[in-house]
Design an enzyme around this catalytic site. Structure first.
Site, short mmCIF file in Angstrom:
data_model
loop_
_atom_site.label_atom_id
_atom_site.label_comp_id
_atom_site.label_asym_id
_atom_site.label_seq_id
_atom_site.Cartn_x
_atom_site.Cartn_y
_atom_site.Cartn_z
N ASP A 1 -1.24 -14.46 -2.56
CA ASP A 1 -0.68 -13.34 -1.49
C ASP A 1 -1.00 -14.14 -0.31
O ASP A 1 -0.95 -14.98 0.86
CB ASP A 1 -2.19 -12.21 -1.32
CG ASP A 1 -2.35 -10.96 -0.82
OD1 ASP A 1 -1.23 -10.51 -0.22
OD2 ASP A 1 -3.47 -10.16 -0.81
N CYS B 1 1.20 -9.92 -5.42
CA CYS B 1 1.06 -8.69 -5.10
C CYS B 1 2.28 -7.97 -4.31
O CYS B 1 2.74 -6.89 -4.43
CB CYS B 1 -0.24 -8.64 -4.94
SG CYS B 1 -0.70 -8.99 -2.73
N GLN C 1 -4.67 -2.63 -7.71
CA GLN C 1 -3.32 -3.21 -8.19
C GLN C 1 -3.83 -4.68 -8.72
O GLN C 1 -2.74 -5.37 -9.61
CB GLN C 1 -3.53 -4.79 -6.24
CG GLN C 1 -2.86 -5.87 -7.03
CD GLN C 1 -0.93 -5.31 -6.42
OE1 GLN C 1 -0.41 -5.08 -5.74
NE2 GLN C 1 -0.48 -6.30 -7.58
N ARG D 1 2.61 -0.93 -11.42
CA ARG D 1 1.44 -0.37 -10.62
C ARG D 1 1.93 0.87 -10.73
O ARG D 1 0.95 2.06 -10.80
CB ARG D 1 2.18 0.01 -8.61
CG ARG D 1 1.92 -1.52 -8.61
CD ARG D 1 0.61 -2.14 -7.94
NE ARG D 1 -0.30 -1.45 -7.01
CZ ARG D 1 -0.05 -1.14 -6.07
NH1 ARG D 1 0.41 -1.96 -5.64
NH2 ARG D 1 -0.63 -0.41 -5.26
N HIS E 1 -8.51 -3.82 -3.44
CA HIS E 1 -7.54 -2.85 -3.80
C HIS E 1 -7.37 -3.06 -5.49
O HIS E 1 -7.30 -3.89 -6.58
CB HIS E 1 -6.39 -3.96 -3.35
CG HIS E 1 -4.87 -3.30 -3.63
ND1 HIS E 1 -4.46 -2.34 -3.51
CD2 HIS E 1 -3.68 -4.29 -2.84
CE1 HIS E 1 -3.12 -2.26 -2.86
NE2 HIS E 1 -2.68 -3.48 -2.61
N ARG F 1 -5.61 4.33 1.83
CA ARG F 1 -4.88 3.50 1.96
C ARG F 1 -5.98 3.54 3.40
O ARG F 1 -4.75 3.81 3.99
CB ARG F 1 -3.94 2.72 2.23
CG ARG F 1 -3.70 1.79 2.66
CD ARG F 1 -2.41 0.61 2.98
NE ARG F 1 -2.61 0.24 0.91
CZ ARG F 1 -1.17 -0.54 0.95
NH1 ARG F 1 -0.45 -0.77 1.28
NH2 ARG F 1 -1.55 -0.90 -0.40
#
Ligand code: CP
Ligand code: NVA
Length: 306
Positions: free
Chosen positions: A223, A263, A131, A291, A128, A101
């Site tokens: 988001d 998310c 996700q 996830r 992402h 990340r």
């Protein structure tokens, strides 16, 4: 099968569907794949904070029989204490996979180029993908199939928006990005999705009118308005994005059985109201749980020995 997972489109369409099947099998029986990655180690490089990504990769690799290794920003100091090339050349001799990340997408691309082992993108400023895999797995569970669905993402044309377009295009789900002018998705991410969508017939649309964006949506997604690294813009963005807030009034303009997705982490009262995120049709926590299952399947696909 690709060596790495940096974008959803790194997997072929059949590989994406197969990954979902494996994820659902793993979800049904946590013990079934208990030795699939026995003795394998995943290094997890974090240059930004995380709750879900860290927990689910950590727990996920252990449920597959492997180990995880958490490397914090202070420890690695990627590109400053040591170059991406040197980090890759060290880690490929010590572990069997790397989850990373970070900020620039070029960092994960370089890591993938230099390391002989699988690289999994755990979020960059650009995308992402893990996700989006969990998100579409959730949509599959709640809607039964992807056929004829429309997902509307409201807010910033950011990393999450890019990966939703990427996945929607591959799976044949229409994706509309409802965003203010000046905050549209990256042009390359949009063009790639439009190109991929030719195969599945998905419509990828950018819409500045919030009501038009959510009309007919089967899933409404949002988001944070300021992503990690953009904290200094938080107040300026608040005024610009408030008309795009997902509240009860906006949700009422989507299909009556539309699900709400996020998310997480959520800024309640900003991009989403309590009334929407806590409503019965909100799937944010099942989405977070997925996830784990989606990433276990991704790790299995990339790290299993034939
Ligand atoms: N959605 C997500 O990636 O959460 P974290 O930032 O907590 O990992
Ligand atoms: N767009 C957000 C996603 C967090 C999971 C960020 O990059 O901070």
């Amino acid at each position: 099968m690709t060596k790495d997972f940096l974008m959803v489109r790194d997997f072929t369409n059949p590989e994406i569907h197969e990954t979902f099947e494996i994820a659902l099998e793993m979800k049904k029986d946590r013990k079934k794949y208990a030795t699939a990655l026995q003795g394998e180690t995943l290094a997890m490089i974090f240059e930004k904070p995380s709750l879900r990504t860290r927990t689910t990769f950590d727990v996920g690799i252990q449920q597959l029989g492997g180990y995880s290794l958490y490397l914090s920003p202070a420890e690695i100091n990627l590109g400053k204490r040591e170059s991406v090339y040197d980090v890759a050349k060290n880690l490929e001799r010590m572990v069997q996979g790397i989850m990373i990340r970070t900020f620039g997408h070029d960092i994960v691309e370089n890591m993938s180029k230099y390391a002989s082992i699988p690289i999994i993108n755990g979020l960059t400023d650009y995308s992402h993908p893990c996700q989006a895999m969990a998100d579409f797995l959730t949509i599959k569970e709640y809607k039964g199939s992807f056929k004829g669905l429309k997902l509307t993402y409201m807010g910033d044309g950011n990393n999450v928006a890019h990966s939703l377009m990427d996945a929607g295009a591959r799976l044949g789900v229409d994706v509309t990005i409802g965003c203010p002018r000046g905050y549209e998705p990256n042009l390359m991410a949009y063009q790639q999705a439009v190109e991929d969508a030719k195969e599945t017939g998905a419509k990828i649309v950018v819409e500045h009118d919030p009501a038009k964006a959510v009309a007919n949506a089967d899933a409404v997604y949002t988001d944070v308005w300021a992503s990690m690294g953009q904290e200094s813009e938080t107040e300026i963005r608040k005024a610009i994005f408030m008309p795009y807030q997902v509240n009860e009034d906006l949700m009422s303009k989507a299909k009556s059985d539309a699900i709400f997705m996020h998310c997480l982490p959520a800024h309640r009262g900003w991009e989403v109201t309590d009334g929407v995120i806590d409503a019965p049709n909100s799937v944010v926590f099942p989405q977070a749980e997925n996830r784990l299952h989606a990433q276990k399947a991704i790790m299995y696909q990339l790290m299993k020995r034939d």
